[in-house]
Design a protein around this motif. Sequence first.
Motif, PDB file in Angstrom:
ATOM      1  N   GLY A  72      50.205  40.027  33.636  1.00 10.95           N
ATOM      2  CA  GLY A  72      49.326  40.686  32.528  1.00 10.95           C
ATOM      3  C   GLY A  72      48.186  40.108  32.257  1.00 10.95           C
ATOM      4  O   GLY A  72      46.799  40.633  31.721  1.00 10.95           O
ATOM      5  N   GLN A  73      47.936  38.814  32.791  1.00 14.52           N
ATOM      6  CA  GLN A  73      46.538  37.969  32.871  1.00 14.52           C
ATOM      7  C   GLN A  73      45.750  38.375  33.813  1.00 14.52           C
ATOM      8  O   GLN A  73      46.198  38.792  35.080  1.00 14.52           O
ATOM      9  CB  GLN A  73      46.640  36.356  32.860  1.00 14.52           C
ATOM     10  N   THR A  74      44.400  38.231  33.538  1.00 13.02           N
ATOM     11  CA  THR A  74      43.406  38.511  34.713  1.00 13.02           C
ATOM     12  C   THR A  74      43.328  37.089  35.611  1.00 13.02           C
ATOM     13  O   THR A  74      42.849  36.120  35.127  1.00 13.02           O
ATOM     14  CB  THR A  74      42.083  38.914  34.167  1.00 13.02           C
ATOM     15  N   VAL A  75      43.672  37.433  36.974  1.00  9.75           N
ATOM     16  CA  VAL A  75      43.669  36.107  37.950  1.00  9.75           C
ATOM     17  C   VAL A  75      42.550  36.478  38.906  1.00  9.75           C
ATOM     18  O   VAL A  75      42.464  37.937  39.431  1.00  9.75           O
ATOM     19  CB  VAL A  75      45.037  36.197  38.473  1.00  9.75           C
ATOM     20  N   LYS A  76      41.883  35.452  39.389  1.00  5.99           N
ATOM     21  CA  LYS A  76      40.650  35.697  40.354  1.00  5.99           C
ATOM     22  C   LYS A  76      41.065  34.510  41.213  1.00  5.99           C
ATOM     23  O   LYS A  76      41.648  33.346  40.903  1.00  5.99           O
ATOM     24  CB  LYS A  76      39.454  35.646  39.694  1.00  5.99           C
ATOM     25  N   THR A  77      40.225  34.469  42.428  1.00  7.26           N
ATOM     26  CA  THR A  77      40.170  33.556  43.153  1.00  7.26           C
ATOM     27  C   THR A  77      39.724  32.087  42.544  1.00  7.26           C
ATOM     28  O   THR A  77      38.678  32.179  41.848  1.00  7.26           O
ATOM     29  CB  THR A  77      39.030  33.770  44.247  1.00  7.26           C
ATOM     30  N   THR A  95      43.642  31.556  46.392  1.00  5.39           N
ATOM     31  CA  THR A  95      42.695  31.444  47.336  1.00  5.39           C
ATOM     32  C   THR A  95      42.126  32.758  48.037  1.00  5.39           C
ATOM     33  O   THR A  95      40.935  32.816  48.649  1.00  5.39           O
ATOM     34  CB  THR A  95      43.189  30.514  48.646  1.00  5.39           C
ATOM     35  N   LEU A  96      42.730  33.872  47.481  1.00 12.87           N
ATOM     36  CA  LEU A  96      42.393  35.168  48.420  1.00 12.87           C
ATOM     37  C   LEU A  96      42.696  36.186  47.530  1.00 12.87           C
ATOM     38  O   LEU A  96      43.827  36.268  46.859  1.00 12.87           O
ATOM     39  CB  LEU A  96      43.143  35.308  49.578  1.00 12.87           C
ATOM     40  N   GLU A  97      42.098  37.178  47.284  1.00 18.47           N
ATOM     41  CA  GLU A  97      42.323  38.546  46.359  1.00 18.47           C
ATOM     42  C   GLU A  97      41.606  39.798  47.160  1.00 18.47           C
ATOM     43  O   GLU A  97      40.776  39.714  47.849  1.00 18.47           O
ATOM     44  CB  GLU A  97      41.763  38.336  44.860  1.00 18.47           C
ATOM     45  N   GLY A  98      42.016  40.923  46.555  1.00 19.74           N
ATOM     46  CA  GLY A  98      41.283  42.033  47.052  1.00 19.74           C
ATOM     47  C   GLY A  98      41.999  42.625  48.522  1.00 19.74           C
ATOM     48  O   GLY A  98      42.840  42.306  48.908  1.00 19.74           O
ATOM     49  N   PRO A  99      41.005  43.358  49.083  1.00 11.75           N
ATOM     50  CA  PRO A  99      41.481  44.080  50.572  1.00 11.75           C
ATOM     51  C   PRO A  99      41.967  42.996  51.488  1.00 11.75           C
ATOM     52  O   PRO A  99      42.539  43.057  52.464  1.00 11.75           O
ATOM     53  CB  PRO A  99      40.282  44.809  50.928  1.00 11.75           C
ATOM     54  N   MET A 100      41.283  41.653  51.165  1.00 15.92           N
ATOM     55  CA  MET A 100      41.751  40.950  52.422  1.00 15.92           C
ATOM     56  C   MET A 100      43.056  40.390  52.119  1.00 15.92           C
ATOM     57  O   MET A 100      43.686  39.881  53.371  1.00 15.92           O
ATOM     58  CB  MET A 100      40.639  39.564  52.209  1.00 15.92           C
ATOM     59  N   VAL A 101      43.705  40.457  51.202  1.00 19.69           N
ATOM     60  CA  VAL A 101      45.195  40.149  51.003  1.00 19.69           C
ATOM     61  C   VAL A 101      45.783  41.207  51.985  1.00 19.69           C
ATOM     62  O   VAL A 101      46.772  40.861  52.475  1.00 19.69           O
ATOM     63  CB  VAL A 101      45.455  39.950  49.556  1.00 19.69           C
ATOM     64  N   MET A 102      45.679  42.476  51.987  1.00 26.77           N
ATOM     65  CA  MET A 102      46.269  43.288  52.583  1.00 26.77           C
ATOM     66  C   MET A 102      46.146  43.208  54.180  1.00 26.77           C
ATOM     67  O   MET A 102      47.005  43.289  54.706  1.00 26.77           O
ATOM     68  CB  MET A 102      45.794  44.897  52.217  1.00 26.77           C
TER      69      MET A 102
END
Length: 412
Positions: A72-77, A95-102
Amino acid sequence: MDTDNEIKQFDCSRGCTVERNDDGSLCCTYRQGCCKLEVYDWLPGVKQEQSKDYFEVRFKNTRKGIYVNTSGQTVKTGDMVIVEAANGHDLGIVTLEGPMVMRQMKWKRIDPATTEFKRIYRKAKIFDLEKWQEAIGREHETMIRARQIAEELGLEMKIGDVEFQGDGTKAIFYYIADGRVDFRQLIKVFAEEFRIRIEMKQIGARQEAGLIGGLGVCGRELCCSNYISSFQSISTVAARCQDLSLNPQKLAGQCGKLKCCLNYETASYIDASSRIPKVTAPLEFQDGQAFLMKTDILKETMYFSYDPNSFSNLYALPASDVKEIIAMNRNGVKPESLKTEPDVTAPEFVSAVGDDSITRFDETRKKKKRQRQGKPARSGQQKEGGERREPRDRKKDGRGPKQQKQAQPKQE
């Protein structure tokens, strides 16, 4: 600046910097691009609904994984997070978030619909970082002691690296062995000595070189420690198709295996070699036979000489022309001559150590002309030392040299 450098420590195996603040609290900062498992995010700031809860978490140089955020916390790179482990919990870096993870999941053939991901519990706190750094500080001493224990037990293996879990309750021992090793006694001794849970993981010689690191003969960092994470099989065929000398000392890397860089240009050489004809016999010309001396594969140029034992007079022919000449010889037709080419071509590959004369830096000495005995030097001849002799003027005052000497007044 010197004080700051002493306080700040760079942990390139995990890709972060560690330092103490003014109040003494520990601060760990993510350092992008410092670890070989780094993946460049070329879609920063792009949001995607299906990938908002998936993050790539990296640990040491050898492993990373995809985790789902259920905290529930906001996690970022760049955040330090506490994640689920098989026993206890571990600490890693996002180390990675967003569409690059997919895209990473697609590359690793991970299906989000059927895969059960481990969870991200929460962001790491100060006491989590303190315990994490204490565990990291034990890794080197544990590795040295583990090597001593393996030697005492007479096991044919080598402990290459040790990685502690974030909570300090488990350690992964990376080892190298040629054959099968019986770990039953070893694990018991390790558990009694270190008071932790033990996991043994076998690695190869190339992976060990990637963990240790170093510089290659090219002067750059080893590829295995810089970016290579999946190793391909390398054989001497890669060296043969590139026309390299089959010298084990030159083809082997620091790991004792064939260099990974042999595979970099192999495909280009194989493609170029497919357009170069095989010359099994000398080419027939009207003025003699031409022997193949050297082939420049990438330029698709072949060098021929009329003398099979000399590289002095080489004639360059494109591979396409060689094919035509071979076809003409099979039909009994001999071309006129290779000497009709405009110039004798010296191949570029000959330029190596030893081509130039070793005496090229010596000063050239001029040979002295020996004068015959009893014969005066000619007019205008140079003396020893570079001085030029002036010719005698016998016709001066209409008298010869003896008369001029007698005409001089005597000194009192």
